[in-house]
Structure formats: C-alpha cells, structure tokens
Scaffold this motif. Structure first.
Motif, PDB file in Angstrom:
ATOM      1  N   PHE A  51       0.835  -1.196   0.000  1.00 28.16           N
ATOM      2  CA  PHE A  51       0.000   0.000   0.000  1.00 28.16           C
ATOM      3  C   PHE A  51       0.876   1.255   0.000  1.00 28.16           C
ATOM      4  N   THR A  52       1.904   1.239   0.833  1.00 28.99           N
ATOM      5  CA  THR A  52       2.831   2.367   0.886  1.00 28.99           C
ATOM      6  C   THR A  52       3.594   2.520  -0.427  1.00 28.99           C
ATOM      7  N   PHE A  53       4.057   1.406  -0.976  1.00 32.25           N
ATOM      8  CA  PHE A  53       4.844   1.463  -2.208  1.00 32.25           C
ATOM      9  C   PHE A  53       4.030   2.045  -3.357  1.00 32.25           C
ATOM     10  N   VAL A  54       2.814   1.560  -3.529  1.00 29.71           N
ATOM     11  CA  VAL A  54       1.989   1.997  -4.662  1.00 29.71           C
ATOM     12  C   VAL A  54       1.615   3.470  -4.529  1.00 29.71           C
ATOM     13  N   LEU A  55       1.137   3.866  -3.351  1.00 33.11           N
ATOM     14  CA  LEU A  55       0.700   5.250  -3.192  1.00 33.11           C
ATOM     15  C   LEU A  55       1.860   6.227  -3.307  1.00 33.11           C
ATOM     16  N   SER A  56       2.989   5.908  -2.683  1.00 35.63           N
ATOM     17  CA  SER A  56       4.105   6.854  -2.689  1.00 35.63           C
ATOM     18  C   SER A  56       4.833   6.895  -4.027  1.00 35.63           C
ATOM     19  N   ALA A  57       4.506   5.964  -4.925  1.00 36.72           N
ATOM     20  CA  ALA A  57       5.095   5.994  -6.265  1.00 36.72           C
ATOM     21  C   ALA A  57       4.322   6.901  -7.213  1.00 36.72           C
ATOM     22  N   LEU A  58       3.145   7.367  -6.775  1.00 30.05           N
ATOM     23  CA  LEU A  58       2.323   8.245  -7.615  1.00 30.05           C
ATOM     24  C   LEU A  58       2.746   9.677  -7.365  1.00 30.05           C
ATOM     25  N   GLY A  89       8.578   1.532   5.419  1.00 27.38           N
ATOM     26  CA  GLY A  89       8.719   2.747   4.632  1.00 27.38           C
ATOM     27  C   GLY A  89      10.104   2.910   4.053  1.00 27.38           C
ATOM     28  N   THR A  90      11.122   2.569   4.826  1.00 24.39           N
ATOM     29  CA  THR A  90      12.495   2.691   4.331  1.00 24.39           C
ATOM     30  C   THR A  90      12.773   1.688   3.214  1.00 24.39           C
ATOM     31  N   ILE A  91      12.263   0.480   3.362  1.00 27.88           N
ATOM     32  CA  ILE A  91      12.413  -0.511   2.288  1.00 27.88           C
ATOM     33  C   ILE A  91      11.736  -0.014   1.014  1.00 27.88           C
ATOM     34  N   THR A  92      10.551   0.567   1.174  1.00 23.03           N
ATOM     35  CA  THR A  92       9.840   1.132   0.029  1.00 23.03           C
ATOM     36  C   THR A  92      10.680   2.205  -0.658  1.00 23.03           C
ATOM     37  N   LEU A  99      14.870   1.250  -8.341  1.00 26.86           N
ATOM     38  CA  LEU A  99      14.121   0.754  -9.496  1.00 26.86           C
ATOM     39  C   LEU A  99      13.383   1.833 -10.275  1.00 26.86           C
ATOM     40  N   LEU A 100      12.978   2.898  -9.595  1.00 27.27           N
ATOM     41  CA  LEU A 100      12.142   3.906 -10.238  1.00 27.27           C
ATOM     42  C   LEU A 100      12.819   5.268 -10.363  1.00 27.27           C
ATOM     43  N   ALA A 101      14.050   5.393  -9.868  1.00 26.48           N
ATOM     44  CA  ALA A 101      14.733   6.693  -9.835  1.00 26.48           C
ATOM     45  C   ALA A 101      13.867   7.728  -9.136  1.00 26.48           C
ATOM     46  N   HIS A 102      13.181   7.276  -8.110  1.00 23.88           N
ATOM     47  CA  HIS A 102      12.278   8.136  -7.325  1.00 23.88           C
ATOM     48  C   HIS A 102      12.927   8.332  -5.963  1.00 23.88           C
ATOM     49  N   GLY A 103      13.427   9.545  -5.686  1.00 18.93           N
ATOM     50  CA  GLY A 103      14.241   9.740  -4.497  1.00 18.93           C
ATOM     51  C   GLY A 103      15.692   9.439  -4.842  1.00 18.93           C
ATOM     52  N   GLY A 104      16.428   8.877  -3.901  1.00 16.64           N
ATOM     53  CA  GLY A 104      17.820   8.559  -4.180  1.00 16.64           C
ATOM     54  C   GLY A 104      18.491   7.914  -2.993  1.00 16.64           C
TER      55      GLY A 104
END
Length: 236
Positions: A51-58, A89-92, A99-104
């Motif tokens: 749930f955290t992974f999907v929402l925070s990837a948007l 959350g940290t694993i996410t 994998l997504l170049a989202h953050g760093g």
C-alpha cells in the motif's frame, strides 16, 4: 516528498541518515519479533508495505528537487505501530530509489525520516488521541492517514529550508516558500489518502477481523469495549 538524488548537501545527507538510523534499527527489532511471534501477520505486513509502495510511487511535480504524492504510511502505522512502519517505509524508499529513480540513495536518510518516521509517528499519535477520546474507528483512521501525509510534507519542507535557506529571510523564509508551494498539491492529496485508507480499513474489518482484534485495532465486546480498551492500551 522524495528529495531527489544528490540534491542535499553531503553534510545534510549524512546527518539525516544518522538521525534515521536508531528508528530503523528499533523498527527491525520490532518487525522481527512480530514475524517470529505471529507468522500469520506476514500477509498483512506485506499488504501494508505494498500500500505504501503503490501510493508513494504516484508522484506529482512540486518544489524543485522534490515532488508531491500520497505516502500510504498511515495504514501501517495504525495496524503495526510506527516502529514497524519505519522499516517498511524505508524498504519502500530504497526500492523506489533503485528501481524507479524516485528519491535517491544519498537522500534516503532524509526521505526515510520524513515519510517513514515522522509521518507514521504523527499519524499514529493523532489516531491514538482520537481513539482515547472515544472517536469512531474510521474517523480516527482518516485523521491518522491525513496527519501522516501532511506531516511528511511539513518535515520535507523543513529539510529543504535547512539545506537552502533564503538569502534574506533565512530558514523561516525558505520554510514558508517551500511549505506554501507544497500545500497546493499536498492538502488535497492528504484528504484523498485519508478517504482511501478508510476504504481499505473497512475491507480489512470485513476480511481480517481476528487479526485486527489481535493488533488492538478492533476490540471484542462491541463499541463500549473498544472505547474502554482504547483508553487503557499502551502506545507501543
């Protein structure tokens, strides 16, 4: 609220990693104990992480060097408490960076502190306060998810203001600028996340009542029993 790779000065990146580390280590211990003592909880743990992974990837573009998005951490904080959510959350954030170049990776500590630590603790604190006051479960869940999302954006704004203070007005001027820009997208997102979290919790009440009772979200004995337990349950 993911701060982009390499955007923070090195000293700030290291400092936020150091600040996040004790929470994550404590969370790993709590998560390990949860899985060891209650193997059946792994499915719900996985669902909370997903749930955290999907929402925070948007993500939506926001302040330069960052973005706005739901966080999804309120649900896991309510179910398993903030220490466990710090790990999920940290694993996410780690997987999104790789994998997504989202953050760093260099900003992982700062992003973890805002989204995986500060957000869940703020959301859980408001959730517990409302439950102790006798508020209905779903109203408390909505408020907790809303607070987890909004507090994450507040912490990210402070992190950026510390790293890039305004030349004239300093930290407070920069905080006002970052916060006001974030607010345009983040407040509606926080409301939407609260509503979505309530929807998911309603589904869990129907499908996983026994597990929610064990976790203390639901209490056998009806509404009166829930209110009594909400006042006596220790905050983990």
């Amino acid at each position: 609220m993911h701060i982009a790779e390499g955007f923070l000065p090195p000293a700030h990146a290291v400092a936020w990693c150091a600040a996040s580390a004790p929470f994550i280590v404590h969370g790993v211990r709590r998560l390990t104990r949860e899985v060891r003592e209650h193997p059946g909880s792994t499915l719900l743990l996985g669902a909370s992480g997903a749930f955290t992974f999907v929402l925070s990837a948007l993500k939506l573009p926001s302040v330069t060097g960052s973005c706005s998005h739901p966080t999804g951490t309120g649900l896991g904080a309510v179910l398993f408490r903030p220490p466990v959510m710090a790990v999920l959350g940290t694993i996410t954030l780690l997987f999104q960076a790789l994998l997504l170049a989202h953050g760093g990776l260099t900003t992982l500590g700062a992003n973890a502190f805002s989204m995986a630590i500060a957000g869940p603790w703020a959301g859980y604190a408001l959730y517990r306060l409302l439950r102790r006051s006798g508020a209905p479960l779903m109203a408390a869940v909505f408020s907790g998810a809303f607070a987890a999302d909004l507090s994450t954006y507040c912490v990210t704004s402070a992190q950026l203001a510390l790293a890039f203070p305004d030349p004239v007005s300093g930290f407070w001027g920069a905080l006002g600028k970052f916060g006001s820009i974030f607010a345009l997208t983040q407040i509606p997102l926080a409301v939407s996340e609260g509503l979505l979290t309530v929807f998911v919790m309603r589904l869990l009440v129907r499908s996983s009542r026994g597990e929610l009772t064990r976790l203390g979200v639901l209490v056998s004995g009806g509404r009166a029993g829930e209110r009594k337990a909400a006042g006596s349950e220790a905050v983990a």
